[in-house]
Design a protein around this motif. Structure first.
Motif, PDB file in Angstrom:
ATOM      1  N   PHE A   1       0.847  -1.185   0.000  1.00 21.67           N
ATOM      2  CA  PHE A   1       0.000   0.000   0.000  1.00 21.67           C
ATOM      3  C   PHE A   1       0.882   1.234   0.000  1.00 21.67           C
ATOM      4  O   PHE A   1       2.122   1.136   0.099  1.00 21.67           O
ATOM      5  N   SER A   2       0.278   2.393  -0.069  1.00 21.60           N
ATOM      6  CA  SER A   2       1.011   3.659  -0.066  1.00 21.60           C
ATOM      7  C   SER A   2       0.723   4.428   1.218  1.00 21.60           C
ATOM      8  O   SER A   2      -0.399   4.401   1.733  1.00 21.60           O
ATOM      9  N   VAL A   3       1.751   5.098   1.735  1.00 24.77           N
ATOM     10  CA  VAL A   3       1.572   5.978   2.894  1.00 24.77           C
ATOM     11  C   VAL A   3       1.870   7.434   2.553  1.00 24.77           C
ATOM     12  O   VAL A   3       1.843   8.292   3.418  1.00 24.77           O
ATOM     13  N   GLY A   4       2.177   7.704   1.282  1.00 23.48           N
ATOM     14  CA  GLY A   4       2.455   9.070   0.872  1.00 23.48           C
ATOM     15  C   GLY A   4       3.931   9.352   0.733  1.00 23.48           C
ATOM     16  O   GLY A   4       4.786   8.658   1.288  1.00 23.48           O
ATOM     17  N   ASP A   5       4.247  10.378   0.003  1.00 22.70           N
ATOM     18  CA  ASP A   5       5.626  10.716  -0.332  1.00 22.70           C
ATOM     19  C   ASP A   5       6.377  11.271   0.881  1.00 22.70           C
ATOM     20  O   ASP A   5       5.794  11.615   1.903  1.00 22.70           O
ATOM     21  N   ALA A   6       7.710  11.351   0.731  1.00 19.95           N
ATOM     22  CA  ALA A   6       8.589  12.047   1.668  1.00 19.95           C
ATOM     23  C   ALA A   6       8.592  11.412   3.055  1.00 19.95           C
ATOM     24  O   ALA A   6       8.313  12.060   4.071  1.00 19.95           O
ATOM     25  N   VAL A   7       8.923  10.113   3.125  1.00 22.06           N
ATOM     26  CA  VAL A   7       8.962   9.398   4.394  1.00 22.06           C
ATOM     27  C   VAL A   7      10.325   9.606   5.063  1.00 22.06           C
ATOM     28  O   VAL A   7      11.353   9.198   4.540  1.00 22.06           O
ATOM     29  N   GLU A   8      10.323  10.262   6.210  1.00 20.08           N
ATOM     30  CA  GLU A   8      11.545  10.480   6.993  1.00 20.08           C
ATOM     31  C   GLU A   8      11.779   9.328   7.966  1.00 20.08           C
ATOM     32  O   GLU A   8      12.899   8.868   8.148  1.00 20.08           O
ATOM     33  N   HIS A   9      10.708   8.869   8.633  1.00 19.01           N
ATOM     34  CA  HIS A   9      10.791   7.780   9.605  1.00 19.01           C
ATOM     35  C   HIS A   9       9.679   6.767   9.324  1.00 19.01           C
ATOM     36  O   HIS A   9       8.552   7.153   8.981  1.00 19.01           O
ATOM     37  N   LEU A  10       9.988   5.500   9.495  1.00 22.42           N
ATOM     38  CA  LEU A  10       8.985   4.441   9.489  1.00 22.42           C
ATOM     39  C   LEU A  10       9.349   3.482  10.602  1.00 22.42           C
ATOM     40  O   LEU A  10      10.425   2.879  10.589  1.00 22.42           O
ATOM     41  N   MET A  11       8.454   3.339  11.611  1.00 27.56           N
ATOM     42  CA  MET A  11       8.747   2.554  12.801  1.00 27.56           C
ATOM     43  C   MET A  11       7.513   1.792  13.239  1.00 27.56           C
ATOM     44  O   MET A  11       6.405   2.345  13.244  1.00 27.56           O
ATOM     45  N   VAL A  12       7.691   0.535  13.630  1.00 25.58           N
ATOM     46  CA  VAL A  12       6.595  -0.326  14.057  1.00 25.58           C
ATOM     47  C   VAL A  12       6.555  -0.370  15.585  1.00 25.58           C
ATOM     48  O   VAL A  12       7.600  -0.478  16.238  1.00 25.58           O
ATOM     49  N   ASP A  13       5.345  -0.302  16.156  1.00 20.39           N
ATOM     50  CA  ASP A  13       5.237  -0.360  17.611  1.00 20.39           C
ATOM     51  C   ASP A  13       4.922  -1.787  18.074  1.00 20.39           C
ATOM     52  O   ASP A  13       4.839  -2.720  17.264  1.00 20.39           O
ATOM     53  N   GLU A  14       4.747  -1.973  19.379  1.00 20.26           N
ATOM     54  CA  GLU A  14       4.561  -3.313  19.937  1.00 20.26           C
ATOM     55  C   GLU A  14       3.256  -3.966  19.496  1.00 20.26           C
ATOM     56  O   GLU A  14       3.119  -5.186  19.568  1.00 20.26           O
ATOM     57  N   ALA A  15       2.285  -3.165  19.048  1.00 23.17           N
ATOM     58  CA  ALA A  15       1.008  -3.709  18.580  1.00 23.17           C
ATOM     59  C   ALA A  15       1.004  -3.973  17.081  1.00 23.17           C
ATOM     60  O   ALA A  15      -0.018  -4.398  16.531  1.00 23.17           O
ATOM     61  N   GLY A  16       2.132  -3.716  16.409  1.00 22.87           N
ATOM     62  CA  GLY A  16       2.206  -3.928  14.971  1.00 22.87           C
ATOM     63  C   GLY A  16       1.700  -2.765  14.150  1.00 22.87           C
ATOM     64  O   GLY A  16       1.544  -2.881  12.929  1.00 22.87           O
ATOM     65  N   GLN A  17       1.447  -1.613  14.789  1.00 25.40           N
ATOM     66  CA  GLN A  17       1.056  -0.408  14.059  1.00 25.40           C
ATOM     67  C   GLN A  17       2.300   0.259  13.474  1.00 25.40           C
ATOM     68  O   GLN A  17       3.366   0.276  14.096  1.00 25.40           O
ATOM     69  N   ILE A  18       2.150   0.810  12.281  1.00 28.79           N
ATOM     70  CA  ILE A  18       3.270   1.393  11.544  1.00 28.79           C
ATOM     71  C   ILE A  18       3.174   2.913  11.630  1.00 28.79           C
ATOM     72  O   ILE A  18       2.226   3.519  11.120  1.00 28.79           O
ATOM     73  N   TRP A  19       4.166   3.528  12.276  1.00 23.00           N
ATOM     74  CA  TRP A  19       4.219   4.982  12.414  1.00 23.00           C
ATOM     75  C   TRP A  19       5.092   5.564  11.303  1.00 23.00           C
ATOM     76  O   TRP A  19       6.201   5.079  11.063  1.00 23.00           O
ATOM     77  N   VAL A  20       4.586   6.622  10.671  1.00 27.37           N
ATOM     78  CA  VAL A  20       5.315   7.272   9.577  1.00 27.37           C
ATOM     79  C   VAL A  20       5.429   8.760   9.892  1.00 27.37           C
ATOM     80  O   VAL A  20       4.422   9.429  10.166  1.00 27.37           O
ATOM     81  N   GLY A  21       6.664   9.265   9.858  1.00 26.87           N
ATOM     82  CA  GLY A  21       6.900  10.694   9.984  1.00 26.87           C
ATOM     83  C   GLY A  21       7.416  11.221   8.659  1.00 26.87           C
ATOM     84  O   GLY A  21       8.346  10.644   8.078  1.00 26.87           O
ATOM     85  N   HIS A  22       6.832  12.291   8.159  1.00 26.11           N
ATOM     86  CA  HIS A  22       7.181  12.820   6.837  1.00 26.11           C
ATOM     87  C   HIS A  22       8.103  14.029   6.944  1.00 26.11           C
ATOM     88  O   HIS A  22       8.050  14.786   7.914  1.00 26.11           O
TER      89      HIS A  22
END
Length: 288
Positions: A115-136
């Motif tokens: 899938f797509s999370v949008g352009d310009a990904v600075e950070h991509l990190m997974v938490d303990e619940a398996g959620q994917i955090w994205v900072g642009h």
């Protein structure tokens, strides 16, 4: 200025040093991972997709290997899911490959979704619940968002009241929440999307340009900065409304040298730093 040396943390086994390190990270449970390929990606001429190898070193030193088939990210981010699978994501969303920007692989290295999370990904990190955090970074105004491993948007910083969020300079994902220190105002931000009240808290902060933040109790550490402050380690104490500085020094490699080119990952009280040639991680732990 006082110097603080990183503590050696994890090393890529020497048997894999002949492969190219595409990226590396430390996951939410403390395991280090390297995404390796036969050669470095080349601008404008690579034949995608390609096969890659993930080498994982758990905190107890156990080494694991996962072969990933048909990776599509030219300049990738990597993290491991709690079930042992992996997420690989391209930092840029290319129009012709947009639906494959984020690839989710199972424990056997087979792609299960994209899938797509949008352009310009600075950070991509997974938490303990398996959620994917994205900072642009600043070419995408989306700020900070959280996604499920199936590609469903589960939280966004839109209307969250985070001042000056134009670029997610620093993101720390631990447990099921996150800390951030975004450009332009550089506040310290706590994000707990699953809380019924005060899901987002903001403290004013005078430290500018940090690319990593660690938090332990009422203590906070900011790493990095502009120009000559790129190796700065700034310490502070969190009050009701602000971060009050308590000291500033330099963070060095275990042997006392400046890191030079580096990767940085922040998790809870820890800041992990990996210097070129990107085969070893060192750690600073605010809780010690």
């Amino acid at each position: 200025m006082q110097k603080t040396a990183l503590v050696p943390y994890a090393h890529l086994p020497r048997a894999h040093h002949d492969l190219h390190v595409l990226t590396s990270t430390v996951d939410v449970f403390g395991a280090a991972h390297w995404l390796l390929a036969e050669r470095a990606p080349q601008r404008g001429g690579d034949l995608l997709p390609f096969d890659a190898l993930v080498v994982s070193v758990d905190p107890d030193g156990t080494v694991g290997l996962t072969e990933l088939s048909a990776v599509r990210a030219r300049w990738p981010h990597l993290d491991r899911l709690p079930d042992g699978g992996f997420v690989v994501a391209a930092s840029r969303a290319r129009r012709d490959e947009d639906r494959h920007q984020v690839q989710v692989f199972d424990v056997l290295g087979r792609e299960t979704s994209s899938f797509s999370v949008g352009d310009a990904v600075e950070h991509l990190m997974v938490d303990e619940a398996g959620q994917i955090w994205v900072g642009h970074f600043d070419e995408n105004p989306a700020g900070i968002r959280r996604w499920s491993a199936a590609g469903r948007l589960t939280w966004t910083s839109d209307d969250a009241g985070i001042p000056g969020l134009l670029d997610c300079y620093a993101l720390n994902v631990s447990g099921t929440g996150a800390w951030a220190c975004p450009y332009t105002d550089f506040p310290l931000v706590a994000i707990r999307p699953d809380r019924a009240d005060r899901a987002v808290r903001v403290w004013s902060n005078r430290v500018r340009g940090a690319h990593a933040v660690a938090v332990h109790g009422g203590l906070v550490a900011f790493y990095g900065g502009y120009g000559e402050e790129k190796d700065r380690l700034a310490l502070g104490r969190v009050t009701e409304t602000s971060v009050e500085p308590t000291g500033t020094g330099l963070l060095t490699l275990p042997d006392g040298r400046a890191p030079g080119r580096r990767r940085v990952v922040a998790r809870g009280s820890r800041i992990y730093v990996q210097a070129e040639p990107f085969t070893a991680w060192g750690v600073f732990d605010l809780s010690f």
